[in-house]
Write a protein that holds these residues in place. Structure first.
Motif, short mmCIF file in Angstrom:
data_model
loop_
_atom_site.label_atom_id
_atom_site.label_comp_id
_atom_site.label_asym_id
_atom_site.label_seq_id
_atom_site.Cartn_x
_atom_site.Cartn_y
_atom_site.Cartn_z
N ASP A 2 35.96 56.84 33.66
CA ASP A 2 34.71 57.58 33.48
C ASP A 2 34.01 57.26 32.16
O ASP A 2 33.12 57.99 31.72
N ARG A 38 40.53 67.89 31.42
CA ARG A 38 40.57 68.21 32.84
C ARG A 38 41.93 68.82 33.18
O ARG A 38 42.96 68.34 32.73
N LEU A 57 22.86 69.47 31.46
CA LEU A 57 24.18 69.59 32.08
C LEU A 57 24.31 68.47 33.09
O LEU A 57 23.35 68.15 33.79
N MET A 58 25.49 67.90 33.18
CA MET A 58 25.72 66.88 34.20
C MET A 58 26.95 67.26 34.99
O MET A 58 27.86 67.87 34.43
N ASN A 59 26.98 66.88 36.26
CA ASN A 59 28.18 67.18 37.04
C ASN A 59 29.32 66.32 36.55
O ASN A 59 29.15 65.41 35.75
N ASP A 60 30.48 66.62 37.06
CA ASP A 60 31.69 65.94 36.65
C ASP A 60 31.75 64.51 37.13
O ASP A 60 30.85 64.06 37.80
N LYS A 61 32.89 63.85 36.81
CA LYS A 61 32.96 62.45 37.18
C LYS A 61 33.06 62.24 38.69
O LYS A 61 32.87 61.13 39.16
N GLN A 79 30.18 57.15 32.40
CA GLN A 79 29.53 58.46 32.54
C GLN A 79 29.55 59.24 31.22
O GLN A 79 28.59 59.90 30.86
N ARG A 95 26.27 60.65 28.81
CA ARG A 95 26.15 62.00 28.24
C ARG A 95 25.97 61.94 26.72
O ARG A 95 25.13 62.61 26.14
N GLN A 138 25.12 58.88 41.71
CA GLN A 138 26.48 59.33 41.44
C GLN A 138 26.58 60.48 40.44
O GLN A 138 27.66 60.82 39.99
N ARG A 173 28.74 77.71 25.19
CA ARG A 173 27.42 77.07 25.38
C ARG A 173 26.30 78.08 25.16
O ARG A 173 25.36 77.84 24.43
N LYS A 208 34.07 66.75 30.06
CA LYS A 208 35.38 67.02 30.67
C LYS A 208 35.97 65.69 31.10
O LYS A 208 35.35 64.93 31.83
#
Lengths: 413, 257
Positions: free
Chosen positions: A393, A359, B126-130, A396, A400, B109, A372, A386
């Motif tokens: 995080d 980031r 694809l996933m959005n950011d944190k 999350q 992924r 979220q 990609r 990222k």
């Protein structure tokens, strides 16, 4: 003049610095955590080296010299009898401390490095070599100048060898001259040659390890691999190579049948103690089998190939290895990077690519969408993540990575 | 059970809602949902119990419980876990009539775009950011500032004459921006539409990473909000279909596993 001007103000900044952030990693605990996972007894030498380094800092008798990025030629520093110490930092505590000196939304590595310097971890270093590979590094050279002697080695950002080799050779020659004068060394061709031999023997061992892991990642677990890489930041090259050879010989004997998807990890380097990405990958059932990062592959994989054994010839060979061969996204063009990714995946029959975007390092991120698309076209599964050095995080990231593993498993049947 | 099928429960432990779907084969028998909270395991237990009660089934008849969502590893009674990405893909493939498709899943979220191939396998996502911008949580925050709920926010947006442009990409900054717009007497309707446009723009950017000719389906709680689908269609230029009961799609996908 500039140094004096900056010194007054940096003192003001430093006066109120808290330094020890409450969330700093307890290095000893982190070392122990990963040591327990190791299945190779000779790895202990690397773990011990890190413990000693973190506890005692740099040994001034070894004449340490700090540097950043692979474009700074270790061989020239070695030829001058110095101990190159790579200072790139991803430590959470340093990162948080750095925020007291530099703004929150700047490159996390620069922030962590500032935290590291301003909290006294590099007090024993006299000189630091900083390249101009990216804008934050160029500014870092200025920010650190009040507290260290900084040598700014700007080799430009075009990595085409033939276009730039004359300029690069001149820059390296100037750097060599600077070191010789600064440290009163009488070094020349033969010292450069010995230094190249030293790093080439390290390359040979590293390649064996890299290839072994690419085929059988369990032979040396991912944490041990990055522990070796980090120990290489500061260890004597010969000692590192001897120890790495022992690890390799032991690891060769380890066979384990495992169908876990094998991954190529590209993008931002992973630096001890920040193994967040590795932890999440392992927890999600993915094995990092190969990497294309500047601290590991980028630094150790390519040998110095000397055509002409004159001082000039050696310096040119060093620019070919260190600058033209750089893995930094500021230097390496996208086509070369993608081809390298595709070749690595095909050569070792890897299952997919994870691209680690740091980031606030825009250069990594700017190329992600194109990578990609190209890999998708080539039918190579790709996941970009990222993150920075913060820990919030993890959940999350795990979603992924687990989803990526599920995708790879259903693909492999 | 009938036709040799077994009963399975899928529990989607999301960050905003916990949802449970019980299936017999591929058919949904019952479902239930409750708001997430500090004791996710107890909430999961409650929604499962509620679903069982709704259908008059005893828990002993459930062959497998599969958990998904952020809290998927918490529920100790689960026999297996699956990520919400694979779960959404499985369900969407069946619900779309077994075709290659893209799935927009807007959760509490995070927001995901999933590409499913002709065999129902995920081939890309694809996933959005944190950060929470562009997610259900973001919409809830915005609805709170406008003193309404999600449906109210949607209804307001449909009456907009001139949607404002929301610049902030971060939920917290967007909240400040909305407060400042209110202070300047901007109409709530225009602000609501601006909020949906901001989300739609983020989702469209993600959609742009995927081919344009693949049918797009929409799931997740926010899919039901009036105006949401329209905003995405308008900005992305793609036709989007919403599944029935979109908030249960992921739980259904888990139950299929």
């Amino acid at each position: 003049m500039q140094k004096k001007f900056l010194s007054q103000y940096s003192e003001m900044l430093l006066r109120n610095l808290k330094c020890n952030h409450p969330d700093s990693d307890n290095i000893a605990a982190v070392i122990l955590k990963y040591m327990k996972k190791s299945n190779i007894s000779s790895m202990e030498g690397f773990y011990q080296a890190i413990v000693d380094f973190e506890r005692n800092g740099m040994d001034t008798r070894e004449k340490p010299i700090g540097f950043f990025c692979s474009v700074v030629p270790e061989e020239i520093m070695l030829a001058c009898g110095l101990r190159p110490v790579r200072l790139c930092c991803e430590e959470y505590g340093c990162w948080s401390t750095g925020e007291e000196v530099v703004p929150g939304d700047v490159c996390p590595v620069i922030k962590a490095v500032c935290g590291k310097f301003y909290s006294g971890a590099c007090d024993k270093l006299e000189t630091v070599v900083i390249p101009g590979t990216c804008d934050p590094k160029a500014k870092l050279a200025e920010i650190l100048s009040p507290i260290k002697q900084v040598y700014f080695l700007d080799t430009g950002r075009d990595s085409e060898y033939l276009n730039n080799v004359d300029i690069w050779e001149k820059k390296y020659a100037q750097f060599f001259q600077f070191l010789k004068e600064k440290f009163y060394r009488n070094a020349g061709r033969s010292q450069l040659l010995s230094a190249c031999k030293l790093t080439n023997s390290r390359t040979e061992i590293f390649r064996n390890i890299y290839q072994l892991r690419a085929e059988r990642p369990d032979a040396i677990n991912v944490f041990d691999y990055y522990i070796m890489i980090y120990a290489g930041f500061f260890m004597d090259v010969k000692k590192w190579s001897t120890l790495a050879e022992k690890v390799y010989q032991q690891a060769k004997q380890i066979y384990r049948l495992d169908n876990t998807p094998r991954i190529l990890l590209a993008g931002t380097p992973v630096i001890f103690p920040n193994f967040k990405i590795l932890d999440v990958m392992e927890d999600s059932g993915l094995k990092m089998a190969a990497d294309l990062q500047c601290t590991s592959f980028g630094r150790f994989y390519n040998p110095v190939m000397i055509d002409e054994e004159t001082e000039s010839g050696i310096l040119r060979a060093l620019t070919l290895k260190n600058i033209a061969g750089s893995m930094c996204p500021c230097m390496l063009n996208l086509e070369k990077l993608v081809n390298l990714m595709i070749d690595t995946v095909n050569q070792y029959k890897l299952d997919g690519v994870i691209y680690y975007n740091l980031r606030l390092c825009q250069v990594f991120e700017l190329q992600t969408a194109l990578i990609r698309q190209i890999l998708k076209e080539k039918n190579i599964p790709f996941l970009s993540i990222k993150t920075d050095f913060g820990k919030e995080d993890t959940g999350q990231l795990k979603t992924r990575m687990e989803a990526f593993r599920e995708m790879l498993e259903s693909r492999n049947g | 059970m009938k036709g040799g099928y077994v009963l399975k429960a899928g529990i989607d432990m999301g960050s905003v809602m916990v949802k449970c779907v019980i299936v017999n084969g591929e058919t949904i028998i019952t479902k239930s949902a409750a708001r997430s909270g500090p004791m996710p395991e107890i909430i999961a237990e409650t929604v499962l119990k509620q679903a069982l009660e709704n259908a008059g089934i005893d828990v002993s008849l459930i062959e497998r419980i599969i958990c998904t969502g952020y809290g998927r590893h918490i529920f100790s009674k689960a026999h297996a876990t699956v990520t919400e990405i694979s779960a959404a893909a499985r369900a969407s493939f069946l619900l779309s009539g077994r075709q290659r498709c893209l799935v927009i899943d807007v959760g509490g979220q995070d927001t995901k775009i999933i590409e499913v191939d002709n065999n129902g396998e995920v081939i890309d996502f694809l996933m959005n950011d944190k950060c929470a911008a562009g997610t259900g949580r973001f919409l809830e925050m915005m609805a709170g500032v406008l003193n309404t709920d999600l449906t109210g926010l949607g209804t307001l947006s449909l009456k907009a004459e001139k949607p404002v442009i929301i610049n902030a990409t971060c939920s917290v900054f967007a909240e400040s921006e909305v407060i400042s717009l209110l202070a300047h007497n901007e109409k709530k309707e225009n602000i609501a539409a601006g909020i949906f446009n901001a989300i739609a723009a983020r989702i469209s950017t993600m959609l742009n990473h995927f081919q344009g000719n693949i049918p797009v389906f929409f799931c997740g709680g926010p899919a039901e909000i009036p105006g949401m689908k329209m905003a995405i269609e308008k900005i992305s230029g793609r036709n989007i279909k919403i599944f029935d009961n979109p908030e249960f799609v992921v739980a259904y996908g888990a139950a299929l596993g």
